[in-house]
Write a protein that holds these residues in place. Structure first.
Motif, PDB file in Angstrom:
ATOM      1  N   LEU A  17       0.850  -1.178   0.000  1.00 24.23           N
ATOM      2  CA  LEU A  17       0.000   0.000   0.000  1.00 24.23           C
ATOM      3  C   LEU A  17       0.898   1.244   0.000  1.00 24.23           C
ATOM      4  CD1 LEU A  17      -2.867  -0.829   2.525  1.00 24.23           C
ATOM      5  CD2 LEU A  17      -2.819  -1.119   0.049  1.00 24.23           C
ATOM      6  N   PRO A  18       0.468   2.328  -0.625  1.00 24.06           N
ATOM      7  CA  PRO A  18       1.296   3.542  -0.605  1.00 24.06           C
ATOM      8  C   PRO A  18       1.387   4.113   0.809  1.00 24.06           C
ATOM      9  CG  PRO A  18      -0.846   4.003  -1.558  1.00 24.06           C
ATOM     10  CD  PRO A  18      -0.786   2.521  -1.374  1.00 24.06           C
ATOM     11  N   SER A  19       2.493   4.757   1.066  1.00 26.30           N
ATOM     12  CA  SER A  19       2.554   5.518   2.308  1.00 26.30           C
ATOM     13  C   SER A  19       1.681   6.766   2.149  1.00 26.30           C
ATOM     14  CB  SER A  19       3.997   5.924   2.617  1.00 26.30           C
ATOM     15  OG  SER A  19       4.435   6.920   1.699  1.00 26.30           O
ATOM     16  N   GLU A  20       1.322   7.372   3.282  1.00 31.34           N
ATOM     17  CA  GLU A  20       0.510   8.586   3.223  1.00 31.34           C
ATOM     18  C   GLU A  20       1.242   9.689   2.466  1.00 31.34           C
ATOM     19  OE1 GLU A  20      -2.103  11.351   6.303  1.00 31.34           O
ATOM     20  OE2 GLU A  20      -0.694   9.870   7.100  1.00 31.34           O
ATOM     21  N   ALA A  21       2.564   9.761   2.662  1.00 32.08           N
ATOM     22  CA  ALA A  21       3.344  10.791   1.959  1.00 32.08           C
ATOM     23  C   ALA A  21       3.347  10.526   0.460  1.00 32.08           C
ATOM     24  CB  ALA A  21       4.771  10.815   2.504  1.00 32.08           C
ATOM     25  N   VAL A  66      -2.178   0.262  -5.212  1.00 29.21           N
ATOM     26  CA  VAL A  66      -0.909  -0.268  -4.713  1.00 29.21           C
ATOM     27  C   VAL A  66       0.259   0.527  -5.273  1.00 29.21           C
ATOM     28  CG1 VAL A  66      -1.730  -2.621  -4.314  1.00 29.21           C
ATOM     29  CG2 VAL A  66      -0.862  -1.985  -6.573  1.00 29.21           C
ATOM     30  N   VAL A  67       1.385   0.365  -4.590  1.00 29.79           N
ATOM     31  CA  VAL A  67       2.660   0.948  -5.003  1.00 29.79           C
ATOM     32  C   VAL A  67       3.648  -0.187  -5.168  1.00 29.79           C
ATOM     33  CG1 VAL A  67       4.644   2.197  -4.039  1.00 29.79           C
ATOM     34  CG2 VAL A  67       2.403   3.282  -4.106  1.00 29.79           C
ATOM     35  N   ARG A  68       4.554  -0.036  -6.121  1.00 28.71           N
ATOM     36  CA  ARG A  68       5.623  -1.019  -6.329  1.00 28.71           C
ATOM     37  C   ARG A  68       6.953  -0.300  -6.277  1.00 28.71           C
ATOM     38  NH1 ARG A  68       9.242  -2.447 -10.169  1.00 28.71           N
ATOM     39  NH2 ARG A  68       9.361  -4.484 -11.146  1.00 28.71           N
ATOM     40  N   ASP A  69       7.886  -0.860  -5.511  1.00 22.04           N
ATOM     41  CA  ASP A  69       9.233  -0.288  -5.466  1.00 22.04           C
ATOM     42  C   ASP A  69       9.932  -0.529  -6.801  1.00 22.04           C
ATOM     43  OD1 ASP A  69       8.815   0.461  -2.861  1.00 22.04           O
ATOM     44  OD2 ASP A  69       9.808  -1.290  -1.989  1.00 22.04           O
TER      45      ASP A  69
END
Length: 598
Positions: free
Chosen positions: A450-454, A594-597
């Motif tokens: 999940l993405p961070s709030e920032a 979602v976020v992916r590094d």
């Protein structure tokens, strides 16, 4: 007058001349096939004036029982002897003619059985040997022998075709000493010949197999050439077209596998050379303009000069089962000021602070959809929160409120009815969302979360420092799914607190990517549905991390929700707006992305 042996009479006798005249004489061609059985000799039958009647009765009974020539007691030897004894005997001549017709009929039956019983050809030759011995000039016999000769020639053509097939000489029509030429010759001699048809099918299969072997060597040009030849073997050729479609799919799968292997190599130190080797194969086997080849070439160029990704790039990761993950957009690295200043917003959004991302990250282009979440649910034993407890919070049109409603879960829309696969998934908890991200990670070998709030606020602003994601003032047309004064519910309701003069055409969530993307290619960062992020809820940003990572306390029960929903007041559309919610909460207003590094 008794004779010692009727068969001792010959055609030179007056009675022999009469018998010969009874059967028309036709010349046999000299190129008839040699019989595989020895010549047949008529068994000796002794005929006397005293036993003529008895032999006629015996011959008639043998004919009635279908016993034609096996022994001296069968019809043809008996009638043959009786005719030699008395060529003018009408009954003997008639019986002999019936015997010959039965003999020819049996021979034709044997030829008809040739496709099912290879021994039937020998039976036909045994019949032919009898026919040649007793009536070589009979018109019916001559015609039968011609049919037998054609069957022999067809069998020989089939033998030569099979020999050529086994030697790999498949050929196309018109080439000498090739399997296809021989089999087609057999069919001309004997239409419908099963052995020849099977041989032609074997030629087609062998050409298809050659095409498959060429494909296995990545020689798709050669494979197409073999299939073009195969298509001419027995048109129309559905099996060839099936093979063409199968090899075309194999080619696509192979190209995509090379693309994925090249992309995987680029994630490893020093993997550019390996990726280039994969690209070289792709360039050799892919059609012009192939998108997978173009993607790997661009990614290699980017890795060579700028790293693995470029800002704004859209990509997907390969998953198990020949499917791909959600579309991801590369968010550029950079800095922004997070939160709200003293003259706006609420206390939980302060103190505002500067955040810098030294490396970009990839964020899903849209909210995760029902269809994407369905693949996760079907592939795992995960039990979503709303499914386990049997209810969620859905919109009630009669009251205009969100109410608890049974039998509502991730498969439902905002009212509780079944949702289409292109809708953002809702009625999911923060834990459901995290489980999906963990599954994506396991499927792709990449780190999804999940993405961070920032990260969420940074991507939502997309370089804009205004009060709202689009800046200050009212939203521009088609900016998103917000509460607008022009929106109307199915029963005619309107929002009491809404943007004046704005309407988006939807009451409730809209299919993902319905509205314009922001400056970084992300859809519905504000509006449509609010979204879970990874951070635990804190009342303010005091003591928050100075980087862009998530602020997590082990065992926290409340998570942050970001981005306004279809039912949020205009105040909640501000870029800095944030809210806390129980991690187990499920509602028609909250989904996730979602976020992916990278």
């Amino acid at each position: 007058m008794a004779l010692a042996a009727a068969c001792s009479r010959d055609a030179s006798s007056p009675k022999g001349d009469a018998a010969a005249a009874h059967t028309p004489i036709v010349t046999i061609s000299a190129d008839q096939a040699v019989s595989p059985v020895p010549p047949w000799r008529v068994p000796a039958v002794q005929v006397t004036d005293e036993n003529v009647a008895e032999l006629k009765e015996k011959a008639a009974q043998a004919l009635a029982r279908g016993r034609l020539f096996g022994t001296a007691d069968d019809a043809i030897p008996l009638y043959y002897a009786l005719r030699r004894f008395d060529p003018e005997d009408a009954a003997a001549n008639a019986g002999f003619d019936r015997s010959l017709k039965r003999l020819v009929a049996n021979g034709d039956d044997a030829l008809k059985q040739l496709d099912r019983d290879p021994l039937s050809l020998r039976r036909a030759h045994e019949i032919a040997a009898v026919a040649r011995a007793v009536a070589p000039g009979n018109v019916d016999i001559v015609d039968f022998l011609a049919r037998l000769d054609r069957a022999d020639e067809a069998q020989e053509a089939n033998r030569l075709g099979e020999e050529a097939l086994n030697a790999g000489r498949l050929g196309v029509a018109g080439e000498p000493d090739q399997a296809l030429t021989h089999f087609r010759e057999a069919l001309e001699l004997r239409p419908g010949d099963m052995r020849a048809n099977q041989g032609i099918a074997a030629v087609e299969s062998a050409l298809i197999r050659r095409a498959e072997q060429a494909s296995d060597r990545d020689d798709y040009v050669g494979a197409a050439r073999e299939l073009d030849i195969a298509a001419k073997v027995r048109p129309p050729a559905p099996s060839v077209e099936d093979a063409r479609a199968r090899l075309a799919m194999q080619r696509i799968v192979r190209i995509n596998a090379l693309r994925d292997a090249g992309l995987s190599a680029l994630t490893r130190q020093g993997g550019i050379d390996e990726a280039r080797r994969h690209l070289a194969v792709m360039l050799r086997i892919a059609p012009a303009g192939d998108p997978a080849t173009r993607e790997l070439r661009e990614r290699i160029d980017l890795a060579t000069h700028y790293g693995l990704f470029r800002p704004g790039q859209v990509f997907t990761d390969a998953m198990q089962g020949a499917v791909r993950g959600p579309q991801m957009v590369v968010v550029p690295h950079g800095a922004f000021r997070m939160g709200s200043e003293e003259n706006e917003g609420q206390e939980s959004e302060r103190p505002a602070r500067n955040i810098r991302f030294d490396r970009g990250f990839a964020m899903s282009r849209t909210e995760i959809t029902v269809g994407e979440f369905r693949r996760f649910m079907q592939a795992t034993k995960h039990r979503a929160r709303a499914s386990r407890r049997g209810y969620s919070t859905a919109y009630d049109e009669r009251s205009g409120n969100l109410v608890r409603r049974g039998n509502v879960d991730w498969q439902s829309d905002y009212t509780g009815r079944p949702a289409s696969d292109d809708m953002p998934v809702i009625h999911v908890s923060a834990k459901d969302a995290m489980a999906y991200a963990e599954w994506l990670s396991a499927q792709t070998g990449q780190r999804y979360r999940l993405p961070s709030e920032a990260e969420f606020e940074y991507a939502l602003r997309a370089g804009n420092r205004g009060r709202f994601p689009w800046g200050d003032g009212p939203p521009p047309p088609r900016a998103g799914n917000f509460t607008g004064a022009l929106d109307v519910s199915p029963s005619g309701r309107r929002w009491r607190n809404a943007f004046p003069g704005y309407g988006d055409g939807n009451w409730g969530p809209a299919p993902v990517a319905t509205y314009r993307a922001n400056a970084w290619g992300l859809h519905d960062m504000a509006g449509n549905v609010s979204e879970w992020v990874a951070d635990c809820w804190h009342d303010t940003f005091r003591r928050a991390p100075r980087g862009g990572e998530a602020w997590i306390n082990p065992g926290c029960r409340s998570r942050v929700v970001r981005g306004a929903s279809w039912a949020s007041a205009p105040e909640e559309l501000r870029s800095a707006w944030r809210q806390g919610s129980d991690a187990n909460n499920t509602t028609a207003r909250i989904g996730f992305r979602v976020v992916r590094d990278i």
